[in-house]
Design a protein around this motif. Structure first.
Motif, short mmCIF file in Angstrom:
data_model
loop_
_atom_site.label_atom_id
_atom_site.label_comp_id
_atom_site.label_asym_id
_atom_site.label_seq_id
_atom_site.Cartn_x
_atom_site.Cartn_y
_atom_site.Cartn_z
N ARG A 133 38.08 54.32 46.39
CA ARG A 133 39.00 53.47 45.63
C ARG A 133 39.85 54.40 44.78
O ARG A 133 39.39 55.47 44.41
CB ARG A 133 38.23 52.51 44.72
CG ARG A 133 37.32 51.56 45.45
CD ARG A 133 36.65 50.64 44.46
NE ARG A 133 37.61 49.71 43.92
CZ ARG A 133 37.67 48.41 44.25
NH1 ARG A 133 36.82 47.92 45.10
NH2 ARG A 133 38.57 47.61 43.71
N GLY A 181 32.41 44.44 46.24
CA GLY A 181 33.18 44.09 45.04
C GLY A 181 32.87 45.00 43.88
O GLY A 181 31.97 45.84 43.93
N CYS A 182 33.64 44.81 42.83
CA CYS A 182 33.49 45.64 41.63
C CYS A 182 32.38 45.09 40.74
O CYS A 182 31.87 44.00 40.98
CB CYS A 182 34.79 45.63 40.83
SG CYS A 182 36.24 46.01 41.81
N CYS A 230 31.71 41.01 39.50
CA CYS A 230 32.78 40.22 40.13
C CYS A 230 32.21 39.18 41.09
O CYS A 230 31.51 39.53 42.03
CB CYS A 230 33.75 41.12 40.89
SG CYS A 230 35.00 40.12 41.72
N GLN A 286 34.38 39.41 44.98
CA GLN A 286 34.08 40.45 45.97
C GLN A 286 35.18 40.51 47.04
O GLN A 286 34.96 40.25 48.21
CB GLN A 286 32.73 40.18 46.64
CG GLN A 286 31.59 39.97 45.65
CD GLN A 286 30.85 41.24 45.29
OE1 GLN A 286 30.31 41.91 46.15
NE2 GLN A 286 30.86 41.58 44.02
N CYS A 287 36.37 40.87 46.62
CA CYS A 287 37.50 40.85 47.56
C CYS A 287 37.55 42.09 48.46
O CYS A 287 38.30 42.13 49.42
CB CYS A 287 38.82 40.69 46.81
SG CYS A 287 39.42 42.20 46.04
N CYS A 340 40.09 42.71 35.79
CA CYS A 340 40.88 42.72 37.02
C CYS A 340 41.89 41.57 36.93
O CYS A 340 41.54 40.44 36.59
CB CYS A 340 39.95 42.51 38.20
SG CYS A 340 40.82 42.23 39.74
N PHE A 345 43.12 39.92 39.22
CA PHE A 345 42.80 38.80 40.11
C PHE A 345 41.92 37.76 39.39
O PHE A 345 41.94 36.59 39.75
CB PHE A 345 42.10 39.27 41.38
CG PHE A 345 42.96 40.15 42.25
CD1 PHE A 345 44.31 39.91 42.37
CD2 PHE A 345 42.41 41.23 42.93
CE1 PHE A 345 45.12 40.72 43.17
CE2 PHE A 345 43.20 42.05 43.72
CZ PHE A 345 44.55 41.80 43.85
S1 SF4 Z 1 38.67 40.49 42.64
FE1 SF4 Z 1 39.11 42.30 41.37
S2 SF4 Z 1 37.14 42.78 40.40
FE2 SF4 Z 1 36.71 41.47 42.15
S3 SF4 Z 1 36.27 42.84 43.85
FE3 SF4 Z 1 38.44 42.30 43.94
S4 SF4 Z 1 39.47 43.99 42.83
FE4 SF4 Z 1 37.29 44.04 42.25
#
Ligand code: SF4
Length: 665
Positions: free
Chosen positions: A184, A324-325, A328, A331-332, A546, A548
């Motif tokens: 990343r 994912g981060c 979160c 988990q995109c 994030c 998002f």
């Molecule tokens: S939505 Fe944001 S925090 Fe969640 S996995 Fe995706 S980039 Fe990471």
């Protein structure tokens, strides 16, 4: 001990080889949060002099966690890198998710700042109470993932969190970034080069401190409620319906009636696909730039024939597991396994939309296997895939126009769509070989070196290559790319982002939709929503959230998280004032370094000069100046002078900043 933040930062002087902790007063957090805010405050106060060399010893490089990072707040895992940008010569920042940021807090600090230049390559190790600089000579020349593996070997454990540079950063490429979690990247602003200039290969952390939270029970309640909202509307995630949604871009442009960028639909796309779920849609509706910004998606990169090969289910077929981060629920991300094609991987990161577009529609190539390759190379060598794709597109157009000959590009046949040539050129950029050496510092500098009118093909704002969102589709980008202290950024705001953030619902009580398609091209009334959105995003960046997460809509409990974690009882308006203060300090830094709005203008092609003849963006020329003026006015900034007004700085308590910006008259 304070709640949420650690109240301390770590300084590392690479020239002297010394480390030192500094206590940070509570007031600083209450005025700037952490993340970009703390970073901007520290650099503003501590940088020795103005107009410093960004690759010299006086540039301060900071790794900042967010104020919510390490708490259970959803989406709170981003770390923010800050420094003077060698790419734009103004304020530089970039951020990345994954698992590195919480480890900063576990090490007992909110941020780590580096000054000076080491004589030989080193890495910083923080392991509990141990803080030391270690010899990294044996790691120099390795890619970031190899280096991480070697560090684990040396330390006898893989429980450390690592952020480091690959070859691109070592070679001071001005489009290089900093890599964490095996691929990343905190990619923008060229901060990998700052790390390389300091001979700092990596920051390696393993901590044991805990982050205190004022009201743990309430944090659990907020998460529960938020999760319910996030998981609502899941019918859209069924493969069939999700696929249908993803195909909409094939047709929608013909209707000329664009739906509002709906946070519920975006939520569904993100959860099932990640950002790559938007690639097909964006190529069809005019959001993706095409053929170095002179083409048209539905003509040159037809979604049904090309873009959908790089989107949705086509990409998802390779996903081995979701990823994912920290903290979160969405988990995109994804870990992919590629078993077919020329380039095969047991494990590689899922390409994001930006990469799929910059090495897809921008250069007219639709080979997903080639994208897996470029994505992997950018990730491990630490180079910004937006800027790298833009550099390849620039070179292809120079080649098409006879400005660069085949001999000058190392024998490559740089015709549009030639994936193999793009892969080879990327390798030359990473290793600074041949024409790659020229392109490794971004398209603005490349055009200055190449000459022959090539600057018209260099699509950037203030030296930073534009992201894959077209101002002709969303005029908000036509202003934000220019007004943002780190120009050419898509993660601050735009009109469609304002819709996803539900800025009008959250801050204006949704009196009337401010950004519908018919309203989009009304250039005179967008200041309020643009200013509000970009200010809000600074709160997110200070919190370590994030974007998002906030794009889940107005129900995302951002301010509630902040009060619950810190024990403060600030109002929404007070948080927004903090966001404003951060944004003002970032832009003030630019002014101090001699960069103003005049230096961060967008290449006119991206604004529709000349206008496109076909497709959804046909005939559109964006009045960027009107939008920029409107934004400046709303922010309390003086467009003609190119800086915040004295009144605004006073109002935000930035008296020393006002004195600095106005002392010379
Ligand atoms: S939505 Fe944001 S925090 Fe969640 S996995 Fe995706 S980039 Fe990471």
């Amino acid at each position: 001990m304070a709640n949420a933040y650690m109240g301390k930062i770590l300084w590392v002087d690479l020239t002297a080889g010394k480390v030192e902790f500094q206590d940070i007063p509570d007031e600083i957090y209450k005025n700037y949060l952490s993340g970009y805010g703390l970073g901007a405050k520290i650099i503003w106060d501590r940088q020795k002099g103005d107009g410093i060399d960004p690759l010299g010893p006086d540039n301060i490089l900071g790794f900042c966690s967010g104020i919510l990072t390490g708490t259970s707040a959803f989406f709170s895992g981003r770390y923010m890198v800050v420094a003077k940008s060698p790419l734009t010569l103004g304020w530089g920042d970039a951020n990345s998710g994954g698992s590195f940021s919480p480890e900063i807090k576990k090490c007992g600090v909110d941020a780590i700042f580096f000054t000076g230049i080491s004589e030989k390559p080193v890495y910083l190790l923080v392991d509990g109470d141990t803080v030391e600089l270690r010899d990294a000579s044996g790691l120099w020349g390795l890619d970031a993932v190899e280096a991480e593996a070697k560090i684990y070997e040396e330390l006898g454990s893989d429980k450390f969190k690592v952020a480091g540079i690959g070859v691109a950063g070592e070679k001071l490429s001005l489009i290089s970034g900093i890599v964490n979690d095996k691929g990343r990247i905190a990619a923008r602003s060229g901060l990998g080069a700052v790390m390389g200039s300091k001979k700092l290969k990596a920051v390696v952390l393993r901590g044991k401190s805990k982050v205190a939270v004022a009201d743990k029970k309430q944090m659990v309640e907020l998460n529960k409620k938020f999760l319910k909202h996030i998981n609502s509307g899941t019918f859209l995630e069924k493969p069939f319906l999700g696929g249908m949604l993803n195909q909409v871009g094939r047709f929608v442009w013909k209707l000329k009636v664009f739906p509002r960028d709906d946070s519920a639909a975006w939520k569904a796309i993100l959860k099932r696909y990640g950002t790559m779920g938007a690639t097909g849609l964006a190529a069809g509706n005019g959001d993706s730039p095409v053929k170095n910004w002179k083409g048209v998606g539905v003509v040159d990169f037809p979604p049904q024939k090309m873009a959908y090969k790089l989107s949705g289910e086509s990409v998802l077929a390779y996903q081995k597991k979701k990823y994912g981060c920290h903290s979160c629920p969405v988990q995109c991300g994804g870990i992919m396994e590629v078993k077919d094609g020329k380039y095969r991987y047991e494990e590689t990161h899922k390409p994001e939309y930006e990469t799929l577009s910059s090495f897809g529609s921008l250069i007219l190539q639709d080979d997903l296997n080639a994208i897996f390759k470029v994505n992997h190379e950018c990730n491990i060598h630490g180079i910004d895939s937006i800027s790298a794709g833009a550099a390849v597109a620039f070179a292809m157009e120079c080649y098409e126009q006879g400005i660069l000959s085949q001999e000058e590009v190392g024998g490559l046949d740089l015709r549009w769509g030639n994936a193999e040539a793009a892969i080879k050129l990327l390798d030359m950029i990473i290793h600074r070989e041949g024409i790659g050496d020229v392109l490794a510092d971004g398209v603005k500098r490349a055009a200055q070196k190449i000459g022959k009118g090539s600057d018209q093909f260099a699509i950037h704002a203030g030296g930073q290559e534009l992201p894959m969102h077209d101002p002709r589709y969303d005029p908000g980008f036509g202003a934000h790319y220019a007004v943002e202290p780190t120009p050419g950024r898509h993660t601050i705001s735009s009109l469609s982002f304002a819709e996803l953030l539900e800025t009008d619902v959250r801050f204006f009580g949704k009196k009337k939709p401010m950004t519908t398609y018919s309203e989009r091209y009304n250039y005179n009334n967008k200041g309020p929503i643009m200013a509000k959105s970009s200010t809000f995003v600074q709160v997110l960046n200070g919190a370590g959230l994030c974007m998002f997460g906030a794009q889940m809509g107005a129900k995302a409990p951002i301010f509630q998280y902040l009060n619950t974690a810190t024990g403060w009882s600030l109002s929404d308006d007070e948080y927004m004032e903090i966001g404003e203060r951060i944004q003002n300090l970032r832009i003030a830094y630019n002014v101090r370094e001699g960069v103003t709005i005049k230096d961060t203008q967008i290449n006119r092609r991206a604004l529709g000069e000349p206008p496109l003849e076909k497709g959804p963006n046909a005939g559109i020329t964006v009045d960027s100046e009107a939008l920029c003026r409107s934004y400046y006015k709303e922010m309390g900034w003086d467009y003609d002078a190119g800086k915040p007004t004295e009144k605004k700085l006073e109002q935000l308590g930035l008296i020393d900043v006002k004195d600095k910006l106005y002392s010379a008259g």
